[in-house]
Design a protein around this motif. Structure first.
Motif, PDB file in Angstrom:
ATOM      1  N   HIS A  93       8.048   8.605   3.021  1.00  0.00           N
ATOM      2  CA  HIS A  93       8.040   9.798   2.164  1.00  0.00           C
ATOM      3  C   HIS A  93       9.444  10.218   1.762  1.00  0.00           C
ATOM      4  O   HIS A  93       9.610  10.967   0.808  1.00  0.00           O
ATOM      5  CB  HIS A  93       7.344  10.955   2.887  1.00  0.00           C
ATOM      6  CG  HIS A  93       5.875  10.772   3.048  1.00  0.00           C
ATOM      7  ND1 HIS A  93       4.948  11.322   2.180  1.00  0.00           N
ATOM      8  CD2 HIS A  93       5.156  10.085   3.968  1.00  0.00           C
ATOM      9  CE1 HIS A  93       3.723  10.990   2.567  1.00  0.00           C
ATOM     10  NE2 HIS A  93       3.826  10.246   3.647  1.00  0.00           N
ATOM     11  N   ASP A  94      10.444   9.775   2.487  1.00  0.00           N
ATOM     12  CA  ASP A  94      11.831  10.125   2.210  1.00  0.00           C
ATOM     13  C   ASP A  94      12.436   9.114   1.243  1.00  0.00           C
ATOM     14  O   ASP A  94      12.280   7.897   1.411  1.00  0.00           O
ATOM     15  CB  ASP A  94      12.620  10.142   3.534  1.00  0.00           C
ATOM     16  CG  ASP A  94      14.085  10.383   3.314  1.00  0.00           C
ATOM     17  OD1 ASP A  94      14.463  11.543   3.098  1.00  0.00           O
ATOM     18  OD2 ASP A  94      14.853   9.393   3.329  1.00  0.00           O
ATOM     19  N   THR A  95      13.161   9.603   0.239  1.00  0.00           N
ATOM     20  CA  THR A  95      13.671   8.729  -0.819  1.00  0.00           C
ATOM     21  C   THR A  95      14.660   7.692  -0.310  1.00  0.00           C
ATOM     22  O   THR A  95      14.565   6.506  -0.652  1.00  0.00           O
ATOM     23  CB  THR A  95      14.312   9.573  -1.931  1.00  0.00           C
ATOM     24  OG1 THR A  95      13.333  10.477  -2.452  1.00  0.00           O
ATOM     25  CG2 THR A  95      14.822   8.704  -3.067  1.00  0.00           C
ATOM     26  N   ALA A  96      15.624   8.116   0.504  1.00  0.00           N
ATOM     27  CA  ALA A  96      16.601   7.159   1.024  1.00  0.00           C
ATOM     28  C   ALA A  96      15.925   6.126   1.919  1.00  0.00           C
ATOM     29  O   ALA A  96      16.262   4.931   1.869  1.00  0.00           O
ATOM     30  CB  ALA A  96      17.703   7.889   1.789  1.00  0.00           C
ATOM     31  N   ALA A  97      14.965   6.571   2.722  1.00  0.00           N
ATOM     32  CA  ALA A  97      14.235   5.637   3.580  1.00  0.00           C
ATOM     33  C   ALA A  97      13.439   4.644   2.741  1.00  0.00           C
ATOM     34  O   ALA A  97      13.339   3.454   3.083  1.00  0.00           O
ATOM     35  CB  ALA A  97      13.314   6.401   4.531  1.00  0.00           C
ATOM     36  N   LEU A  98      12.872   5.100   1.628  1.00  0.00           N
ATOM     37  CA  LEU A  98      12.127   4.202   0.745  1.00  0.00           C
ATOM     38  C   LEU A  98      13.061   3.182   0.105  1.00  0.00           C
ATOM     39  O   LEU A  98      12.718   1.993  -0.011  1.00  0.00           O
ATOM     40  CB  LEU A  98      11.394   5.000  -0.334  1.00  0.00           C
ATOM     41  CG  LEU A  98      10.622   4.166  -1.359  1.00  0.00           C
ATOM     42  CD1 LEU A  98       9.541   3.316  -0.690  1.00  0.00           C
ATOM     43  CD2 LEU A  98      10.007   5.059  -2.437  1.00  0.00           C
ATOM     44  N   ALA A 133       0.837  -1.206   0.000  1.00  0.00           N
ATOM     45  CA  ALA A 133       0.000   0.000   0.000  1.00  0.00           C
ATOM     46  C   ALA A 133       0.870   1.253   0.000  1.00  0.00           C
ATOM     47  O   ALA A 133       1.941   1.286   0.615  1.00  0.00           O
ATOM     48  CB  ALA A 133      -0.916   0.011   1.218  1.00  0.00           C
ATOM     49  N   ARG A 134       0.407   2.302  -0.658  1.00  0.00           N
ATOM     50  CA  ARG A 134       1.162   3.545  -0.714  1.00  0.00           C
ATOM     51  C   ARG A 134       1.414   4.117   0.680  1.00  0.00           C
ATOM     52  O   ARG A 134       2.455   4.701   0.949  1.00  0.00           O
ATOM     53  CB  ARG A 134       0.414   4.578  -1.573  1.00  0.00           C
ATOM     54  CG  ARG A 134       1.310   5.722  -2.010  1.00  0.00           C
ATOM     55  CD  ARG A 134       0.650   6.714  -2.967  1.00  0.00           C
ATOM     56  NE  ARG A 134      -0.369   6.175  -3.801  1.00  0.00           N
ATOM     57  CZ  ARG A 134      -0.165   5.520  -4.944  1.00  0.00           C
ATOM     58  NH1 ARG A 134       1.071   5.337  -5.381  1.00  0.00           N
ATOM     59  NH2 ARG A 134      -1.169   5.070  -5.657  1.00  0.00           N
ATOM     60  N   GLU A 135       0.456   3.915   1.578  1.00  0.00           N
ATOM     61  CA  GLU A 135       0.588   4.448   2.934  1.00  0.00           C
ATOM     62  C   GLU A 135       1.775   3.836   3.681  1.00  0.00           C
ATOM     63  O   GLU A 135       2.269   4.407   4.647  1.00  0.00           O
ATOM     64  CB  GLU A 135      -0.700   4.195   3.727  1.00  0.00           C
ATOM     65  CG  GLU A 135      -1.915   4.953   3.225  1.00  0.00           C
ATOM     66  CD  GLU A 135      -2.465   4.411   1.910  1.00  0.00           C
ATOM     67  OE1 GLU A 135      -2.290   3.192   1.651  1.00  0.00           O
ATOM     68  OE2 GLU A 135      -3.043   5.207   1.134  1.00  0.00           O
ATOM     69  N   PHE A 194       8.174  12.487 -11.230  1.00  0.00           N
ATOM     70  CA  PHE A 194       7.561  13.564 -10.463  1.00  0.00           C
ATOM     71  C   PHE A 194       6.166  13.197  -9.956  1.00  0.00           C
ATOM     72  O   PHE A 194       5.482  14.029  -9.364  1.00  0.00           O
ATOM     73  CB  PHE A 194       7.498  14.838 -11.312  1.00  0.00           C
ATOM     74  CG  PHE A 194       8.850  15.452 -11.575  1.00  0.00           C
ATOM     75  CD1 PHE A 194       9.276  16.555 -10.860  1.00  0.00           C
ATOM     76  CD2 PHE A 194       9.706  14.920 -12.535  1.00  0.00           C
ATOM     77  CE1 PHE A 194      10.527  17.132 -11.095  1.00  0.00           C
ATOM     78  CE2 PHE A 194      10.953  15.480 -12.778  1.00  0.00           C
ATOM     79  CZ  PHE A 194      11.366  16.583 -12.056  1.00  0.00           C
ATOM     80  N   LEU A 195       5.737  11.970 -10.190  1.00  0.00           N
ATOM     81  CA  LEU A 195       4.439  11.514  -9.687  1.00  0.00           C
ATOM     82  C   LEU A 195       4.536  11.191  -8.197  1.00  0.00           C
ATOM     83  O   LEU A 195       5.616  11.077  -7.633  1.00  0.00           O
ATOM     84  CB  LEU A 195       3.992  10.268 -10.450  1.00  0.00           C
ATOM     85  CG  LEU A 195       3.688  10.448 -11.944  1.00  0.00           C
ATOM     86  CD1 LEU A 195       3.453   9.090 -12.600  1.00  0.00           C
ATOM     87  CD2 LEU A 195       2.493  11.367 -12.140  1.00  0.00           C
ATOM     88  N   GLU A 196       3.372  11.047  -7.581  1.00  0.00           N
ATOM     89  CA  GLU A 196       3.322  10.640  -6.177  1.00  0.00           C
ATOM     90  C   GLU A 196       4.103   9.344  -5.984  1.00  0.00           C
ATOM     91  O   GLU A 196       4.185   8.511  -6.888  1.00  0.00           O
ATOM     92  CB  GLU A 196       1.855  10.429  -5.787  1.00  0.00           C
ATOM     93  CG  GLU A 196       1.630  10.082  -4.337  1.00  0.00           C
ATOM     94  CD  GLU A 196       0.160   9.899  -4.014  1.00  0.00           C
ATOM     95  OE1 GLU A 196      -0.180   9.943  -2.818  1.00  0.00           O
ATOM     96  OE2 GLU A 196      -0.643   9.699  -4.948  1.00  0.00           O
ATOM     97  N   ARG A 197       4.680   9.167  -4.798  1.00  0.00           N
ATOM     98  CA  ARG A 197       5.505   7.989  -4.537  1.00  0.00           C
ATOM     99  C   ARG A 197       4.745   6.705  -4.876  1.00  0.00           C
ATOM    100  O   ARG A 197       3.540   6.599  -4.675  1.00  0.00           O
ATOM    101  CB  ARG A 197       5.975   7.965  -3.086  1.00  0.00           C
ATOM    102  CG  ARG A 197       4.909   7.694  -2.047  1.00  0.00           C
ATOM    103  CD  ARG A 197       5.429   8.034  -0.646  1.00  0.00           C
ATOM    104  NE  ARG A 197       4.557   7.527   0.407  1.00  0.00           N
ATOM    105  CZ  ARG A 197       3.400   8.050   0.753  1.00  0.00           C
ATOM    106  NH1 ARG A 197       2.921   9.106   0.111  1.00  0.00           N
ATOM    107  NH2 ARG A 197       2.692   7.507   1.739  1.00  0.00           N
TER     108      ARG A 197
END
Length: 201
Positions: free
Chosen positions: A16-21, A10-12, A70-73
């Motif tokens: 939100h942080d790129t390195a964390a993702l 799920a997106r939730e 540039f789209l939502e994560r």
């Protein structure tokens, strides 16, 4: 060993942080549903391309080529590198911010005979070790660019409760700008991780 059957990520759940993702995606699954069957692999290596990153495709702003970044994560950004190999990235922050996570290597799970046909190789270790190889094995191309990976479709992200193991961190591979940043993540001692052994400790 997996604890549960694969479920849609799920997106939730995505940081939100790129390195964390990039770190969060280690151990998760990339699932590709093809007409002849399903192929999937476990993510064992990623690279983050963060805000203000000179090595990132979004550094100079949005273009027709990189707009999916540039789209939502949680969306696919697929591009052709050097006119040869497609690369699968996951958009990683709020809409309008051009950041992403490159999926660098998978451990093959489902549909290995299909992967072998797609890649034209037999050796299991060579099927999805490296971003171009995994895209070829899963038949990922620009037709999937912009796809929502948090919805079931031809390409999606999943979680099966697997414990990824010890995660290493290193500099990224094959870049010259911002090259010293420790934004590559990998499962230590996993044979399907790409790159030199000096980076995979």
């Amino acid at each position: 060993m997996s604890l549960t059957a694969p479920r849609l990520l799920a997106r939730e759940e995505l940081p939100h942080d790129t390195a964390a993702l990039a770190r969060h995606l280690i151990g998760k699954l990339v699932v590709r549903d093809l007409p002849e069957g399903r192929v999937s692999g476990r993510i064992v290596e990623t690279e983050a391309y963060v805000v203000g990153d000179a090595a990132g495709h979004g550094f100079r702003g949005m273009t027709a080529r990189n707009r999916s970044m540039f789209l939502e994560r949680g969306h696919a950004y697929v591009y052709l590198a050097y006119g040869i190999s497609f690369m699968l990235n996951v958009s990683s922050e709020a809409p309008g911010i051009g950041t992403g996570v490159l999926i660098r290597a998978l451990e093959p799970l489902e549909g290995i005979p299909i992967m072998r046909l797609n890649r034209g190789v037999e050796r299991l270790r060579d099927l999805t070790r490296g971003p171009g190889r995994l895209a070829a094995a899963l038949r990922i191309d620009r037709s999937l660019d912009g796809l929502d990976l948090c919805q079931r479709g031809p390409l999606w992200l999943a979680d099966d409760g697997h414990y990824a193991g010890e995660i290493g961190q290193s500099t990224r591979i094959g870049i010259s700008k911002d090259a010293e940043r420790l934004l590559r993540f990998h499962v230590r001692k996993n044979p399907f991780v790409s790159g030199p052994g000096s980076l995979n400790r």
